[in-house]
Design a protein around this motif. Sequence first.
Motif, short mmCIF file in Angstrom:
data_model
loop_
_atom_site.label_atom_id
_atom_site.label_comp_id
_atom_site.label_asym_id
_atom_site.label_seq_id
_atom_site.Cartn_x
_atom_site.Cartn_y
_atom_site.Cartn_z
N ARG A 132 0.94 -1.15 -0.16
CA ARG A 132 -0.04 -0.05 0.17
C ARG A 132 0.96 1.22 -0.05
O ARG A 132 0.29 2.27 0.06
N ASN A 133 2.14 1.18 -0.27
CA ASN A 133 2.92 2.28 -0.15
C ASN A 133 3.08 3.21 -1.33
O ASN A 133 2.37 2.87 -2.17
N GLY A 134 4.12 3.89 -1.29
CA GLY A 134 4.38 4.93 -2.64
C GLY A 134 5.22 4.11 -3.67
O GLY A 134 5.66 4.72 -4.65
N GLY A 135 6.04 3.06 -3.42
CA GLY A 135 6.82 2.26 -4.40
C GLY A 135 7.96 3.14 -4.36
O GLY A 135 8.90 2.79 -5.59
N HIS A 136 8.54 3.77 -3.39
CA HIS A 136 9.87 4.35 -3.44
C HIS A 136 11.05 3.70 -2.71
O HIS A 136 10.63 3.33 -1.64
N THR A 137 12.09 3.64 -3.33
CA THR A 137 13.19 2.97 -2.57
C THR A 137 14.28 3.97 -2.57
O THR A 137 15.20 4.43 -3.26
N LYS A 138 14.22 5.02 -1.49
CA LYS A 138 14.68 6.10 -1.44
C LYS A 138 15.26 6.39 0.11
O LYS A 138 14.60 6.06 1.12
N THR A 139 16.54 6.41 0.30
CA THR A 139 17.25 6.58 1.64
C THR A 139 16.94 7.98 2.15
O THR A 139 16.69 7.81 3.54
N ALA A 140 17.34 9.07 1.69
CA ALA A 140 17.41 10.40 2.19
C ALA A 140 18.05 10.48 3.71
O ALA A 140 17.51 11.22 4.70
N THR A 141 19.20 9.61 3.88
CA THR A 141 19.79 9.49 5.32
C THR A 141 20.28 10.63 5.61
O THR A 141 20.45 10.93 6.86
N TYR A 142 20.79 11.49 4.45
CA TYR A 142 21.46 12.68 4.97
C TYR A 142 20.76 13.48 5.93
O TYR A 142 21.06 14.21 6.66
N ARG A 143 19.24 13.38 5.82
CA ARG A 143 18.69 14.43 6.54
C ARG A 143 18.37 14.02 8.06
O ARG A 143 18.12 14.85 8.69
#
Length: 481
Positions: free
Chosen positions: A94-105
Amino acid sequence: MAPDPDFEHPKMDQRRNIPPGLPRHNPIQSYWQDPPDEIADCRSTSDLPAEADIVIVGSGVSGASIAYDLLSSNPRMNIVLLEARQAASGASGRNGGHTKTATYRSFHENAKSVGTADAIKITNLEYNTMVNVHAFAREHSIPCDSVRCQTIDVFYDSTQFEAAKTSVALMDKSMGVDKTPKHIFHDVEETAEKYLAPGSVGSLEYESGSLSAYRFTIGVLKLALAKGLNLQCNTPATSIAKDENGSWTVSTPRGSITSKKLVLATNGYTAHLYPRLQGVIVPLRGVVTAQRPGQNMPQRGLETTYSFVYKEGFEYMISRPPGSKFEGDIVIGGGMHVAKDDGMNEYGNTDDTTFDESSAEYLLECTRRYFGPKNWGKDHPDGHNRRTWSGVMGFSADGYPFIGPVPGEEGLYLSASFQGHGMVLCFLCAKAVTTMIEGKDGDELSSWFPDCYRVTEERMGKKFQGRIKASGAPEPQAVEN
Protein backbone atom coordinates in the motif's frame (compact mmCIF):
# COMPACT_ATOMS: atom_id res chain seq x y z
CA MET A 1 11.32 16.55 12.39
CA ALA A 2 12.49 16.01 15.96
CA PRO A 3 9.89 16.91 18.58
CA ASP A 4 10.80 19.14 21.52
CA PRO A 5 11.45 16.61 24.32
CA ASP A 6 9.68 18.90 26.79
CA PHE A 7 6.55 19.29 24.64
CA GLU A 8 3.84 16.81 23.85
CA HIS A 9 0.71 17.56 21.86
CA PRO A 10 -2.22 17.41 24.30
CA LYS A 11 -3.95 14.78 22.14
CA MET A 12 -0.94 12.48 21.70
CA ASP A 13 -1.49 10.60 24.97
CA GLN A 14 -4.99 9.77 23.78
CA ARG A 15 -3.95 8.86 20.24
CA ARG A 16 -1.02 6.61 21.17
CA ASN A 17 -3.18 4.64 23.60
CA ILE A 18 -5.74 3.61 20.97
CA PRO A 19 -5.36 -0.18 20.55
CA PRO A 20 -4.40 -0.93 16.94
CA GLY A 21 -6.64 -4.00 16.75
CA LEU A 22 -6.49 -6.35 13.81
CA PRO A 23 -6.13 -5.19 10.20
CA ARG A 24 -9.54 -4.11 8.92
CA HIS A 25 -11.67 -6.26 6.69
CA ASN A 26 -12.14 -5.06 3.11
CA PRO A 27 -9.53 -2.28 2.95
CA ILE A 28 -9.49 0.04 -0.04
CA GLN A 29 -7.79 -1.81 -2.87
CA SER A 30 -4.46 -0.13 -3.49
CA TYR A 31 -3.21 0.80 -6.91
CA TRP A 32 -0.59 -1.96 -6.69
CA GLN A 33 -3.05 -4.74 -5.76
CA ASP A 34 -5.25 -4.34 -8.83
CA PRO A 35 -5.60 -7.17 -9.56
CA PRO A 36 -4.58 -9.25 -6.52
CA ASP A 37 -1.96 -11.89 -7.23
CA GLU A 38 -2.86 -15.55 -7.59
CA ILE A 39 -1.45 -16.30 -4.12
CA ALA A 40 -3.41 -13.49 -2.45
CA ASP A 41 -5.64 -15.97 -0.59
CA CYS A 42 -3.12 -18.81 -0.39
CA ARG A 43 -3.43 -21.49 2.27
CA SER A 44 -0.67 -24.02 1.77
CA THR A 45 -2.61 -26.57 3.81
CA SER A 46 -6.38 -26.69 4.23
CA ASP A 47 -6.04 -26.91 8.00
CA LEU A 48 -3.87 -24.78 10.23
CA PRO A 49 -0.99 -26.93 11.54
CA ALA A 50 -0.94 -27.45 15.29
CA GLU A 51 2.81 -26.99 15.52
CA ALA A 52 5.75 -25.47 13.68
CA ASP A 53 9.43 -24.79 14.28
CA ILE A 54 8.86 -21.07 13.72
CA VAL A 55 5.69 -19.02 13.31
CA ILE A 56 5.87 -15.64 11.59
CA VAL A 57 2.98 -13.20 11.80
CA GLY A 58 2.76 -10.74 8.91
CA SER A 59 3.35 -11.29 5.17
CA GLY A 60 4.90 -7.96 4.21
CA VAL A 61 8.48 -7.46 3.06
CA SER A 62 9.75 -8.29 6.56
CA GLY A 63 7.81 -11.51 7.12
CA ALA A 64 8.33 -12.74 3.57
CA SER A 65 12.07 -12.02 3.65
CA ILE A 66 12.59 -13.63 7.07
CA ALA A 67 10.80 -16.78 5.87
CA TYR A 68 12.87 -16.87 2.68
CA ASP A 69 16.17 -16.31 4.51
CA LEU A 70 15.46 -18.99 7.12
CA LEU A 71 14.42 -21.57 4.53
CA SER A 72 17.42 -20.72 2.36
CA SER A 73 19.62 -21.52 5.34
CA ASN A 74 17.69 -24.64 6.44
CA PRO A 75 15.19 -26.08 3.93
CA ARG A 76 14.05 -28.68 6.47
CA MET A 77 12.73 -26.05 8.83
CA ASN A 78 8.95 -26.07 9.35
CA ILE A 79 7.83 -22.44 9.05
CA VAL A 80 4.23 -21.23 9.10
CA LEU A 81 3.47 -17.63 8.11
CA LEU A 82 0.13 -16.19 9.26
CA GLU A 83 -1.49 -13.25 7.48
CA ALA A 84 -4.66 -11.57 8.74
CA ARG A 85 -5.88 -10.62 5.25
CA GLN A 86 -4.60 -11.28 1.75
CA ALA A 87 -0.89 -11.77 1.18
CA ALA A 88 1.11 -8.52 1.28
CA SER A 89 -2.04 -6.50 1.96
CA GLY A 90 -0.50 -4.26 4.64
CA ALA A 91 2.01 -1.43 4.25
CA SER A 92 4.13 -3.40 1.76
CA GLY A 93 1.21 -3.52 -0.65
CA ARG A 94 0.00 0.00 0.00
CA ASN A 95 3.03 2.32 -0.09
CA GLY A 96 4.34 4.80 -2.64
CA GLY A 97 6.75 2.46 -4.42
CA HIS A 98 9.85 4.46 -3.46
CA THR A 99 13.22 2.94 -2.57
CA LYS A 100 14.74 6.16 -1.29
CA THR A 101 17.20 6.58 1.55
CA ALA A 102 17.32 10.34 2.29
CA THR A 103 19.62 9.37 5.18
CA TYR A 104 21.46 12.67 4.95
CA ARG A 105 18.44 14.33 6.59
CA SER A 106 18.73 12.33 9.78
CA PHE A 107 22.51 11.81 9.89
CA HIS A 108 23.17 14.72 12.26
CA GLU A 109 20.39 13.70 14.63
CA ASN A 110 21.52 10.06 14.51
CA ALA A 111 25.12 10.99 15.31
CA LYS A 112 23.95 13.13 18.21
CA SER A 113 21.52 10.58 19.68
CA VAL A 114 23.25 7.20 19.07
CA GLY A 115 26.79 8.12 18.06
CA THR A 116 28.66 8.47 14.80
CA ALA A 117 29.37 4.74 14.48
CA ASP A 118 25.68 3.83 14.45
CA ALA A 119 24.84 6.85 12.27
CA ILE A 120 27.26 5.48 9.67
CA LYS A 121 25.80 1.96 10.00
CA ILE A 122 22.29 3.36 9.45
CA THR A 123 23.45 5.23 6.34
CA ASN A 124 25.11 2.12 4.92
CA LEU A 125 22.22 -0.19 5.85
CA GLU A 126 19.67 2.00 4.07
CA TYR A 127 21.83 2.38 0.97
CA ASN A 128 22.69 -1.33 0.87
CA THR A 129 19.06 -2.31 1.37
CA MET A 130 18.09 -0.21 -1.64
CA VAL A 131 20.83 -1.81 -3.72
CA ASN A 132 20.02 -5.34 -2.51
CA VAL A 133 16.26 -5.08 -3.08
CA HIS A 134 16.73 -4.19 -6.74
CA ALA A 135 19.54 -6.71 -7.21
CA PHE A 136 17.42 -9.47 -5.64
CA ALA A 137 14.48 -8.62 -7.91
CA ARG A 138 16.75 -8.78 -10.93
CA GLU A 139 18.51 -11.99 -9.85
CA HIS A 140 15.24 -13.82 -9.27
CA SER A 141 13.31 -12.24 -12.17
CA ILE A 142 10.61 -10.81 -9.91
CA PRO A 143 8.27 -8.79 -12.18
CA CYS A 144 7.97 -5.69 -9.96
CA ASP A 145 8.96 -2.87 -12.36
CA SER A 146 12.26 -2.44 -10.54
CA VAL A 147 14.10 0.73 -11.61
CA ARG A 148 17.36 2.13 -10.26
CA CYS A 149 17.56 5.85 -10.90
CA GLN A 150 18.45 9.20 -9.42
CA THR A 151 16.13 11.10 -7.09
CA ILE A 152 15.74 14.82 -6.57
CA ASP A 153 14.75 16.58 -3.34
CA VAL A 154 13.24 19.92 -4.32
CA PHE A 155 13.38 22.51 -1.53
CA TYR A 156 10.97 25.41 -1.01
CA ASP A 157 12.41 26.56 2.31
CA SER A 158 15.89 28.09 2.53
CA THR A 159 16.45 26.87 6.11
CA GLN A 160 15.83 23.29 5.02
CA PHE A 161 18.12 23.70 2.03
CA GLU A 162 20.99 25.10 4.09
CA ALA A 163 20.52 22.34 6.66
CA ALA A 164 20.78 19.80 3.83
CA LYS A 165 24.08 21.30 2.67
CA THR A 166 25.54 21.24 6.17
CA SER A 167 24.28 17.69 6.83
CA VAL A 168 25.80 16.34 3.61
CA ALA A 169 29.09 18.01 4.55
CA LEU A 170 28.93 16.30 7.96
CA MET A 171 28.32 12.92 6.30
CA ASP A 172 31.30 13.44 4.00
CA LYS A 173 33.50 14.44 6.94
CA SER A 174 32.38 11.52 9.15
CA MET A 175 32.38 8.76 6.55
CA GLY A 176 34.91 9.99 4.04
CA VAL A 177 33.88 11.39 0.67
CA ASP A 178 34.75 8.14 -1.13
CA LYS A 179 32.48 6.11 1.24
CA THR A 180 29.51 8.47 1.34
CA PRO A 181 26.60 8.12 -1.09
CA LYS A 182 27.12 10.83 -3.70
CA HIS A 183 25.03 14.00 -3.36
CA ILE A 184 24.78 16.70 -6.04
CA PHE A 185 23.27 20.13 -5.34
CA HIS A 186 21.43 22.06 -8.04
CA ASP A 187 20.53 25.72 -8.11
CA VAL A 188 17.15 27.29 -8.83
CA GLU A 189 17.65 27.45 -12.60
CA GLU A 190 18.85 23.84 -12.95
CA THR A 191 15.97 22.62 -10.78
CA ALA A 192 13.42 24.42 -12.93
CA GLU A 193 14.93 23.44 -16.26
CA LYS A 194 16.19 19.90 -15.70
CA TYR A 195 13.62 18.70 -13.18
CA LEU A 196 10.59 20.78 -14.30
CA ALA A 197 10.18 22.22 -10.78
CA PRO A 198 9.97 26.03 -10.82
CA GLY A 199 9.77 28.20 -7.71
CA SER A 200 12.27 26.27 -5.57
CA VAL A 201 15.29 27.51 -3.61
CA GLY A 202 17.37 24.62 -4.98
CA SER A 203 17.52 20.84 -5.02
CA LEU A 204 19.64 17.83 -4.11
CA GLU A 205 20.21 14.78 -6.32
CA TYR A 206 21.32 11.29 -5.22
CA GLU A 207 20.71 7.59 -5.93
CA SER A 208 17.26 6.06 -5.56
CA GLY A 209 14.84 3.68 -7.19
CA SER A 210 11.22 2.67 -7.61
CA LEU A 211 9.24 -0.56 -7.82
CA SER A 212 5.96 -2.19 -6.96
CA ALA A 213 6.61 -3.22 -3.37
CA TYR A 214 3.52 -5.41 -3.57
CA ARG A 215 4.88 -7.38 -6.55
CA PHE A 216 8.31 -7.57 -4.95
CA THR A 217 6.85 -8.98 -1.71
CA ILE A 218 4.67 -11.44 -3.61
CA GLY A 219 7.79 -12.53 -5.49
CA VAL A 220 9.69 -13.18 -2.25
CA LEU A 221 6.72 -15.11 -0.85
CA LYS A 222 6.60 -17.30 -3.96
CA LEU A 223 10.31 -18.07 -3.61
CA ALA A 224 9.72 -19.00 0.04
CA LEU A 225 6.73 -21.16 -0.91
CA ALA A 226 8.94 -23.02 -3.37
CA LYS A 227 11.31 -23.75 -0.48
CA GLY A 228 8.52 -25.19 1.67
CA LEU A 229 6.91 -22.23 3.45
CA ASN A 230 3.39 -22.89 4.77
CA LEU A 231 1.51 -19.65 4.08
CA GLN A 232 -1.86 -19.18 5.76
CA CYS A 233 -3.70 -16.10 4.49
CA ASN A 234 -6.96 -14.74 5.93
CA THR A 235 -5.87 -16.16 9.28
CA PRO A 236 -5.59 -13.32 11.81
CA ALA A 237 -3.52 -13.89 14.94
CA THR A 238 -5.83 -12.81 17.74
CA SER A 239 -3.51 -13.38 20.72
CA ILE A 240 -0.21 -14.93 21.77
CA ALA A 241 0.73 -16.73 24.98
CA LYS A 242 3.79 -18.48 26.38
CA ASP A 243 3.30 -21.82 28.15
CA GLU A 244 5.23 -23.42 31.00
CA ASN A 245 7.43 -25.29 28.52
CA GLY A 246 8.62 -22.06 26.92
CA SER A 247 6.62 -22.52 23.71
CA TRP A 248 4.53 -19.80 22.12
CA THR A 249 0.89 -20.41 21.17
CA VAL A 250 -0.76 -18.19 18.60
CA SER A 251 -4.55 -18.20 18.62
CA THR A 252 -6.54 -17.64 15.42
CA PRO A 253 -10.20 -18.09 14.43
CA ARG A 254 -9.09 -21.33 12.72
CA GLY A 255 -7.43 -22.82 15.79
CA SER A 256 -4.09 -22.44 17.55
CA ILE A 257 -0.52 -23.11 16.50
CA THR A 258 2.46 -23.65 18.82
CA SER A 259 6.16 -23.04 18.19
CA LYS A 260 9.38 -22.50 20.11
CA LYS A 261 10.08 -19.32 18.17
CA LEU A 262 7.64 -16.60 17.17
CA VAL A 263 8.36 -13.59 14.95
CA LEU A 264 6.06 -10.57 14.94
CA ALA A 265 6.57 -8.85 11.58
CA THR A 266 3.49 -6.75 12.28
CA ASN A 267 4.82 -3.17 12.05
CA GLY A 268 2.14 -0.70 13.24
CA TYR A 269 -0.15 -3.47 14.54
CA THR A 270 2.42 -5.04 16.90
CA ALA A 271 0.83 -3.83 20.14
CA HIS A 272 -2.30 -5.83 19.34
CA LEU A 273 -0.39 -9.07 19.98
CA TYR A 274 2.16 -7.70 22.43
CA PRO A 275 0.32 -5.08 24.53
CA ARG A 276 3.49 -4.04 26.32
CA LEU A 277 4.26 -2.05 23.16
CA GLN A 278 1.02 -0.05 23.35
CA GLY A 279 2.07 3.58 23.01
CA VAL A 280 5.62 2.46 22.18
CA ILE A 281 5.00 1.46 18.56
CA VAL A 282 2.22 3.70 17.27
CA PRO A 283 0.31 3.27 13.99
CA LEU A 284 0.04 6.21 11.61
CA ARG A 285 -2.27 6.22 8.61
CA GLY A 286 -0.97 7.82 5.43
CA VAL A 287 -2.54 8.66 2.08
CA VAL A 288 -1.18 7.90 -1.41
CA THR A 289 -2.60 8.85 -4.80
CA ALA A 290 -1.91 7.58 -8.31
CA GLN A 291 -2.40 10.40 -10.81
CA ARG A 292 -2.43 10.61 -14.57
CA PRO A 293 0.19 13.17 -15.63
CA GLY A 294 -0.82 16.49 -17.13
CA GLN A 295 -0.73 16.63 -20.91
CA ASN A 296 2.52 18.64 -21.03
CA MET A 297 4.33 16.20 -18.73
CA PRO A 298 6.41 13.30 -20.12
CA GLN A 299 3.74 10.70 -20.80
CA ARG A 300 6.09 7.74 -20.47
CA GLY A 301 7.44 8.76 -17.09
CA LEU A 302 9.99 11.08 -15.49
CA GLU A 303 13.63 10.01 -15.30
CA THR A 304 13.97 10.62 -11.56
CA THR A 305 11.92 10.16 -8.41
CA TYR A 306 11.13 13.21 -6.26
CA SER A 307 10.56 14.62 -2.82
CA PHE A 308 9.17 18.12 -2.33
CA VAL A 309 10.41 19.63 0.93
CA TYR A 310 8.90 22.68 2.62
CA LYS A 311 8.68 24.13 6.12
CA GLU A 312 5.68 22.06 7.25
CA GLY A 313 6.69 18.71 5.78
CA PHE A 314 7.25 16.93 2.49
CA GLU A 315 5.74 14.82 -0.26
CA TYR A 316 7.40 11.81 -1.94
CA MET A 317 6.78 10.85 -5.56
CA ILE A 318 7.67 8.37 -8.27
CA SER A 319 6.49 8.06 -11.84
CA ARG A 320 5.73 4.72 -13.40
CA PRO A 321 8.46 3.63 -15.84
CA PRO A 322 8.10 3.01 -19.57
CA GLY A 323 6.61 -0.39 -20.32
CA SER A 324 4.87 -0.74 -16.98
CA LYS A 325 1.13 -0.82 -16.46
CA PHE A 326 -0.08 2.80 -16.55
CA GLU A 327 3.37 4.06 -17.57
CA GLY A 328 3.90 7.71 -16.73
CA ASP A 329 1.48 7.69 -13.78
CA ILE A 330 2.58 9.83 -10.87
CA VAL A 331 2.37 8.09 -7.48
CA ILE A 332 2.65 10.60 -4.65
CA GLY A 333 2.08 10.42 -0.90
CA GLY A 334 2.14 12.86 1.99
CA GLY A 335 -0.05 15.87 2.72
CA MET A 336 -0.53 14.91 6.35
CA HIS A 337 -0.12 18.47 7.60
CA VAL A 338 -3.48 19.45 6.08
CA ALA A 339 -5.37 16.64 7.81
CA LYS A 340 -7.46 17.43 10.90
CA ASP A 341 -5.46 18.84 13.86
CA ASP A 342 -2.29 18.95 11.74
CA GLY A 343 -2.61 15.22 11.13
CA MET A 344 -2.97 14.32 14.81
CA ASN A 345 -6.07 12.19 14.12
CA GLU A 346 -4.05 9.95 11.83
CA TYR A 347 -1.98 8.65 14.77
CA GLY A 348 -3.47 5.49 16.21
CA ASN A 349 -5.68 5.26 13.12
CA THR A 350 -5.59 1.84 11.42
CA ASP A 351 -8.68 2.30 9.26
CA ASP A 352 -7.43 1.67 5.73
CA THR A 353 -11.00 1.16 4.50
CA THR A 354 -11.02 4.93 3.97
CA PHE A 355 -8.60 7.89 3.84
CA ASP A 356 -8.30 11.52 4.91
CA GLU A 357 -10.01 13.51 2.19
CA SER A 358 -8.18 16.78 2.91
CA SER A 359 -4.81 15.07 2.41
CA ALA A 360 -6.05 13.40 -0.77
CA GLU A 361 -7.30 16.70 -2.21
CA TYR A 362 -4.01 18.36 -1.33
CA LEU A 363 -2.01 15.63 -3.11
CA LEU A 364 -4.03 16.15 -6.29
CA GLU A 365 -3.54 19.90 -6.12
CA CYS A 366 0.15 19.90 -5.28
CA THR A 367 1.43 18.14 -8.41
CA ARG A 368 -0.01 20.89 -10.62
CA ARG A 369 1.64 23.47 -8.33
CA TYR A 370 5.03 21.77 -7.99
CA PHE A 371 5.47 21.36 -11.73
CA GLY A 372 3.68 24.60 -12.59
CA PRO A 373 0.93 25.24 -15.16
CA LYS A 374 3.38 25.41 -18.09
CA ASN A 375 5.02 22.05 -17.37
CA TRP A 376 1.80 20.35 -16.25
CA GLY A 377 -0.54 21.61 -18.93
CA LYS A 378 -4.16 20.52 -19.00
CA ASP A 379 -5.22 17.54 -16.92
CA HIS A 380 -5.32 14.18 -18.66
CA PRO A 381 -8.54 13.77 -20.69
CA ASP A 382 -9.38 10.59 -18.74
CA GLY A 383 -9.15 12.49 -15.45
CA HIS A 384 -6.43 13.56 -13.07
CA ASN A 385 -6.94 11.01 -10.27
CA ARG A 386 -6.64 7.33 -11.06
CA ARG A 387 -6.79 6.00 -7.49
CA THR A 388 -6.50 7.09 -3.86
CA TRP A 389 -5.84 4.75 -0.94
CA SER A 390 -4.37 4.66 2.56
CA GLY A 391 -1.91 2.51 4.45
CA VAL A 392 -0.77 2.01 8.03
CA MET A 393 2.82 2.69 9.09
CA GLY A 394 4.50 2.09 12.47
CA PHE A 395 6.49 4.67 14.45
CA SER A 396 8.57 4.50 17.63
CA ALA A 397 9.57 7.03 20.27
CA ASP A 398 13.21 7.20 19.18
CA GLY A 399 12.59 6.95 15.45
CA TYR A 400 14.25 3.54 15.00
CA PRO A 401 12.87 0.07 14.13
CA PHE A 402 12.52 -2.70 16.72
CA ILE A 403 14.61 -5.61 15.46
CA GLY A 404 15.49 -8.87 17.22
CA PRO A 405 14.71 -10.83 20.39
CA VAL A 406 12.54 -9.32 23.10
CA PRO A 407 14.37 -9.22 26.47
CA GLY A 408 12.84 -11.58 29.01
CA GLU A 409 10.65 -13.27 26.38
CA GLU A 410 12.73 -16.18 25.11
CA GLY A 411 11.76 -17.20 21.61
CA LEU A 412 9.91 -13.96 20.77
CA TYR A 413 11.36 -11.74 18.01
CA LEU A 414 10.28 -8.42 16.50
CA SER A 415 10.72 -6.90 13.06
CA ALA A 416 8.54 -3.81 13.25
CA SER A 417 8.22 -0.02 13.43
CA PHE A 418 9.87 1.10 10.21
CA GLN A 419 9.00 4.82 10.41
CA GLY A 420 7.37 4.95 6.96
CA HIS A 421 10.77 4.03 5.55
CA GLY A 422 10.52 0.26 5.25
CA MET A 423 11.59 -0.16 1.63
CA VAL A 424 15.15 0.79 2.55
CA LEU A 425 15.10 -1.00 5.91
CA CYS A 426 13.05 -4.21 5.94
CA PHE A 427 15.02 -6.43 3.56
CA LEU A 428 18.36 -6.27 5.39
CA CYS A 429 16.73 -6.02 8.82
CA ALA A 430 15.17 -9.38 7.93
CA LYS A 431 18.67 -10.80 7.42
CA ALA A 432 19.61 -9.48 10.85
CA VAL A 433 16.59 -11.12 12.48
CA THR A 434 17.37 -14.39 10.71
CA THR A 435 20.94 -14.27 11.97
CA MET A 436 19.68 -13.73 15.53
CA ILE A 437 17.12 -16.54 15.29
CA GLU A 438 19.85 -18.90 14.08
CA GLY A 439 22.01 -18.03 17.09
CA LYS A 440 24.73 -16.42 14.99
CA ASP A 441 24.54 -12.97 16.52
CA GLY A 442 28.18 -11.93 16.82
CA ASP A 443 30.92 -9.68 15.48
CA GLU A 444 29.96 -10.10 11.82
CA LEU A 445 26.40 -8.88 12.40
CA SER A 446 27.56 -6.10 14.72
CA SER A 447 29.94 -4.88 12.00
CA TRP A 448 27.00 -3.63 9.91
CA PHE A 449 23.82 -3.74 12.00
CA PRO A 450 23.05 -0.64 14.13
CA ASP A 451 22.92 -1.30 17.86
CA CYS A 452 20.14 1.28 18.20
CA TYR A 453 17.77 -0.98 16.21
CA ARG A 454 17.96 -3.79 18.77
CA VAL A 455 15.08 -4.34 21.19
CA THR A 456 15.98 -3.29 24.75
CA GLU A 457 14.10 -2.78 28.00
CA GLU A 458 14.97 0.91 27.87
CA ARG A 459 13.51 1.35 24.38
CA MET A 460 10.35 -0.54 25.31
CA GLY A 461 9.85 1.94 28.16
CA LYS A 462 9.79 5.01 25.92
CA LYS A 463 6.37 6.36 25.01
CA PHE A 464 5.81 7.86 21.58
CA GLN A 465 5.52 11.68 21.51
CA GLY A 466 5.72 12.43 17.82
CA ARG A 467 7.56 11.52 14.65
CA ILE A 468 11.32 11.92 14.74
CA LYS A 469 12.21 10.42 11.39
CA ALA A 470 10.41 9.49 8.22
CA SER A 471 11.30 9.03 4.59
CA GLY A 472 12.38 12.46 3.38
CA ALA A 473 11.53 14.14 6.67
CA PRO A 474 13.00 17.63 6.89
CA GLU A 475 15.27 18.70 9.73
CA PRO A 476 14.05 22.05 11.11
CA GLN A 477 17.40 23.48 12.19
CA ALA A 478 20.69 24.06 10.42
CA VAL A 479 23.14 21.58 11.86
CA GLU A 480 26.72 22.18 13.01
CA ASN A 481 29.92 20.52 11.87
